[in-house]
Structure formats: structure tokens, C-alpha cells
Design an enzyme around this catalytic site. Structure first.
Site, PDB file in Angstrom:
ATOM      1  N   LYS A 102       9.090  22.203  44.372  1.00 31.45           N
ATOM      2  CA  LYS A 102       8.712  22.862  45.614  1.00 31.45           C
ATOM      3  C   LYS A 102       7.312  22.547  46.116  1.00 31.45           C
ATOM      4  O   LYS A 102       6.980  22.934  47.199  1.00 31.45           O
ATOM      5  CB  LYS A 102       8.929  24.360  45.510  1.00 31.45           C
ATOM      6  CG  LYS A 102      10.403  24.676  45.651  1.00 31.45           C
ATOM      7  CD  LYS A 102      10.747  26.049  45.205  1.00 31.45           C
ATOM      8  CE  LYS A 102      12.238  26.184  45.027  1.00 31.45           C
ATOM      9  NZ  LYS A 102      12.559  27.086  43.938  1.00 31.45           N
ATOM     10  N   ASP A 138       5.245  33.712  38.472  1.00 26.25           N
ATOM     11  CA  ASP A 138       6.134  32.640  38.924  1.00 26.25           C
ATOM     12  C   ASP A 138       5.581  32.158  40.263  1.00 26.25           C
ATOM     13  O   ASP A 138       5.663  32.847  41.263  1.00 26.25           O
ATOM     14  CB  ASP A 138       7.561  33.187  39.074  1.00 26.25           C
ATOM     15  CG  ASP A 138       8.521  32.142  39.658  1.00 26.25           C
ATOM     16  OD1 ASP A 138       8.089  31.022  39.987  1.00 26.25           O
ATOM     17  OD2 ASP A 138       9.717  32.468  39.779  1.00 26.25           O
ATOM     18  N   TRP A 179      14.579  35.867  42.698  1.00 27.30           N
ATOM     19  CA  TRP A 179      14.000  35.185  41.532  1.00 27.30           C
ATOM     20  C   TRP A 179      13.415  36.180  40.549  1.00 27.30           C
ATOM     21  O   TRP A 179      13.570  36.023  39.342  1.00 27.30           O
ATOM     22  CB  TRP A 179      12.974  34.134  41.962  1.00 27.30           C
ATOM     23  CG  TRP A 179      13.586  33.048  42.784  1.00 27.30           C
ATOM     24  CD1 TRP A 179      13.260  32.708  44.072  1.00 27.30           C
ATOM     25  CD2 TRP A 179      14.660  32.153  42.414  1.00 27.30           C
ATOM     26  NE1 TRP A 179      14.060  31.675  44.509  1.00 27.30           N
ATOM     27  CE2 TRP A 179      14.921  31.312  43.512  1.00 27.30           C
ATOM     28  CE3 TRP A 179      15.418  31.997  41.258  1.00 27.30           C
ATOM     29  CZ2 TRP A 179      15.912  30.327  43.490  1.00 27.30           C
ATOM     30  CZ3 TRP A 179      16.409  31.020  41.230  1.00 27.30           C
ATOM     31  CH2 TRP A 179      16.645  30.206  42.336  1.00 27.30           C
TER      32      TRP A 179
HETATM   33  C1  LIG Z   1      13.266  27.857  43.202  1.00 18.87           C
HETATM   34  C2  LIG Z   1      12.654  28.966  42.488  1.00 18.87           C
HETATM   35  C3  LIG Z   1      12.999  29.267  41.160  1.00 18.87           C
HETATM   36  C4  LIG Z   1      14.065  28.515  40.401  1.00 18.87           C
HETATM   37  O1  LIG Z   1      13.635  27.270  40.051  1.00 18.87           O
HETATM   38  P1  LIG Z   1      14.500  26.290  39.147  1.00 18.87           P
HETATM   39  O2  LIG Z   1      13.517  25.214  38.862  1.00 18.87           O
HETATM   40  O3  LIG Z   1      15.667  25.858  39.984  1.00 18.87           O
HETATM   41  O4  LIG Z   1      14.944  27.024  37.941  1.00 18.87           O
HETATM   42  C5  LIG Z   1      12.336  30.301  40.538  1.00 18.87           C
HETATM   43  N1  LIG Z   1      11.401  31.021  41.176  1.00 18.87           N
HETATM   44  C6  LIG Z   1      11.049  30.769  42.449  1.00 18.87           C
HETATM   45  C7  LIG Z   1      10.001  31.594  43.111  1.00 18.87           C
HETATM   46  C8  LIG Z   1      11.671  29.728  43.144  1.00 18.87           C
HETATM   47  O5  LIG Z   1      11.325  29.481  44.422  1.00 18.87           O
END
Ligand SMILES: *Cc1c(COP(=O)(O)O)cnc(C)c1O
Length: 354
Positions: A191, A167, A100
Site C-alpha cells: 500500500k 497497523d 482490519w
Molecule cells: C490491506 C490491509 C491489511 C491486510 O493486509 P494483507 O497484507 O493483505 O494481509 C491489514 N490492515 C490494513 C490497515 C490494511 O489496509
């Protein structure tokens, strides 16, 4: 049979949230209309958006501290470029801790220079870089607090005067932190919060307005702030469901209460991984994630037995990410300690068979 959902994302949500969300799809607030067929400008939906935004700040302990919460479209992946579009003038720093952050770096390079301040690529992202120094003159420093795919998590964050962008997609609302050390936090809803389709962005307002480029309206944080996260039609169902999850979390006692349970779950699983010779962990012990535990079988020949037993126990979503293989147990907020217990029982049964 009861299912135990260890899926990495989209992932488990509290049962009562799913119930309330499905009720609102049929009849929202007793209006006789569905949540998803009414105007997003209606009084009832505006209240949902406002409640979701203020709950997010409240749970993060960021109310009245110069922060704004937005629910945007596009997933965390859109934030990879929106962050750079809004904040990157010349040079930004990134810590590369896996897939990511790698993707975030790729997008940022479209807007300016990127310095990789630290990386754990040399050991397949099994650890969190330490001992790096943050150079002067960065517009911001970007980190990924929890590396969903590799199962590593920052325990300490860099102390720096550079604005910190994080993030937090896979560990937001899971542990107590001083969230005011971050200037921008973003997280895809799917998540720990709700269904896919909404992204929470929490921004310290005074970091905006410092780039010289023109920003298209939909990608401009200032535009979204000025429109109270309603510049265009927001993702109404994901926002509503996220609001319900945040209410659920608040009623449990907030982040501190869930953190205690998350720590118990992680302790239970990691001690099994460490004591059971049939399994070995993937991530470095000190950097292990409380949310996503990655591990492998020590003998591949046990694979079909193990997977058969998982199925019989109702355990779902344990396969590792396709780029890493092995297993990954995602233990997000809504997963119970009991479910982790079921997994650990299967693992110790494997030891007797192995
Ligand atoms: C799942 C995830 C993403 C991507 O998320 P999307 O909403 O599918 O774009 C980005 N960063 C992390 C840490 C993730 O776990």
C-alpha cells in the site's frame, strides 16, 4: 491514454521504481543474472536487505533508538496473530475502527483476553473513537492508524504507558509523526511501498521476551531479528522494490516532503466532495483519511454516467470496498496531484450534468 491509478492496494508505485525493478529482474546490478534467480545470501542481495531495513528506520527517524526493522512474509494479516503470539500474556486492548482491526481482534482472542477500549462500530466505522480511557494492566494497546476501507485516520494517538502497537499498512511513510511513540509498527508492503509479499515490521526490541509461551521460530520476532531478517528466504523481489521506493522517497526529501503533497491532494479532493452537491463524503470530516477518501453519489441514477466518465478519463480503481460500496479514491504517495486534478475535473463535470 495516461492511467490514473486510485487502487486501494496493491496500488500505484512510482514509475521509476517500476522501471528499475523490472531492469533488475532481467539483469541485477549488471551481473548478467536476475535479481530473482540469485542466492539471497549473495553479497548483493544482503546489501539490498540491509539497505531496505536501514532506510525504513531512517525515514521513520528511528535509527539508533532501540528499534529493528524486519521484512517478513505473510502480509499484515499474519502480524495480527504474530503480535499476539509475541506480546500477549494475559490481556490486550484494541481500538476497533473497522474490518482490519476486527480481524486483528479475532486473532488476538486466540492468545488471551481482549478489551475493546473503543469502537466506532455503532456508526459503521465512520469515525475514530475519542475520549476512551486505556485501562491499566494491558500487555499492549493495538490501533489501526488508517482505516483503508472506511477512509478514517487517527490524527492523535493515545498517550499511554502501555506499549503501543500500530497497523500502519495504508499510511506508513505518508505523514510526519513521532514514530517513537509506537513500540511496534507493521505494514503490508503493497500500500505505500512495493508489491504484495513483504511486510515491514518495526519493533522496539525491549518489548520482546516477556511472554511465557513457546513461539515457533517463523513466528518469533526475536528469531528474525537475530538472523537480520534472513531466517529463511526472504521475499526478494518485494524487498528490493520496497528498497527502491524508500530510496525514491528519501530523494524527494522524505516523509515531510511527501506529506505536503499528500495534504494538497486530499484538500483538493475533499473540497470538491464538500462543495459538489452530486457527492457526499462517507467518513466524519474531522477523521478523514489523507490516503483513502470515501464518498458516494447523492443520486444513484447518476452512477452509470459517472462511471462512464471515469473510464473515459483513464481513472482506475475508484470502486469502494465491497463491504461499503460507493467510491474510494486512494491517494498513496506515488499518486500525483495531477491525477487527483483529473478526478476532480470529472466530478465537477458531473455537477454540470447532474
Ligand atoms: C490491506 C490491509 C491489511 C491486510 O493486509 P494483507 O497484507 O493483505 O494481509 C491489514 N490492515 C490494513 C490497515 C490494511 O489496509
Amino acid at each position: 491514454m495516461k492511467k490514473h491509478n486510485f487502487s486501494a492496494g496493491p496500488c500505484i508505485l512510482p514509475k521509476e521504481v517500476l522501471l528499475k525493478a523490472s531492469e533488475a529482474v532481467m539483469d541485477f546490478n549488471g551481473s548478467g543474472l536476475s535479481l530473482i534467480e540469485i542466492s539471497h545470501r549473495s553479497k548483493d542481495f544482503v546489501a539490498v536487505m540491509e539497505n531496505a531495513r536501514s532506510l525504513a528506520l531512517e525515514l521513520l527517524n528511528l535509527t539508533d533508538k532501540g528499534y529493528q526493522a524486519l521484512f517478513l512474509h505473510g502480509g499484515a494479516s499474519l502480524e495480527f496473530l504474530m503480535v499476539a503470539y509475541n506480546l500477549l500474556n494475559k490481556k490486550a486492548g484494541y481500538l476497533n475502527t473497522g474490518t482490519w482491526s476486527d480481524k486483528a481482534i479475532k486473532e488476538a482472542k486466540l492468545f488471551g483476553d481482549v478489551v475493546e477500549v473503543g469502537s466506532s462500530k455503532d456508526e459503521d466505522f465512520r469515525y475514530i473513537p475519542k475520549g476512551y480511557s486505556v485501562p491499566d494492566g494491558l500487555d499492549y494497546l493495538h490501533i489501526t492508524s488508517n482505516n483503508t476501507i472506511y477512509g478514517t485516520q487517527f490524527k492523535k494517538f493515545p498517550k499511554t504507558n502501555t506499549p503501543l502497537v500500530c497497523d500502519m499498512s495504508s499510511d506508513i511513510f505518508s505523514r510526519s509523526l513521532d514514530f517513537s511513540q509506537f513500540d511496534l509498527i507493521y505494514a503490508g508492503a503493497q500500500k505505500n511501498m512495493g508489491p504484495a509479499g513483504a511486510t515491514l515490521v518495526v519493533i522496539k526490541e525491549d518489548i520482546l521476551g516477556k511472554v511465557s509461551r513457546k513461539i515457533p521460530s517463523m513466528l518469533d520476532y526475536k528469531v528474525h531479528i537475530s538472523k537480520d531478517s534472513m531466517f529463511n528466504t526472504p521475499p526478494v523481489f518485494p524487498v528490493y522494490t520496497s528498497m527502491l521506493t524508500l530510496e525514491w522517497l528519501k530523494s524527494l526529501g522524505g516523509i515531510a516532503a511527501i506529506e505536503e503533497i499528500n495534504e494538497k491532494k486530499a484538500r483538493l479532493l475533499y473540497s470538491e466532495i464538500d462543495l459538489n452537491p452530486v457527492f457526499e463524503g462517507y467518513a466524519n470530516t474531522e477523521d478523514r483519511s489523507l490516503m483513502n477518501a470515501t464518498f458516494n453519489l447523492t443520486e444513484e441514477s447518476l452512477k452509470s454516467t459517472f462511471e462512464e466518465m471515469l473510464k473515459d478519463a483513464g481513472i482506475n480503481g475508484l470502486n469502494g470496498h465491497r463491504s461499503v460500496g460507493g467510491y474510494r479514491a486512494s491517494m498513496y504517495n506515488a499518486l500525483s496531484l495531477e491525477s487527483v486534478g483529473v478526478l476532480v475535473d470529472v466530478m465537477s463535470e458531473m455537477e454540470r450534468k447532474g
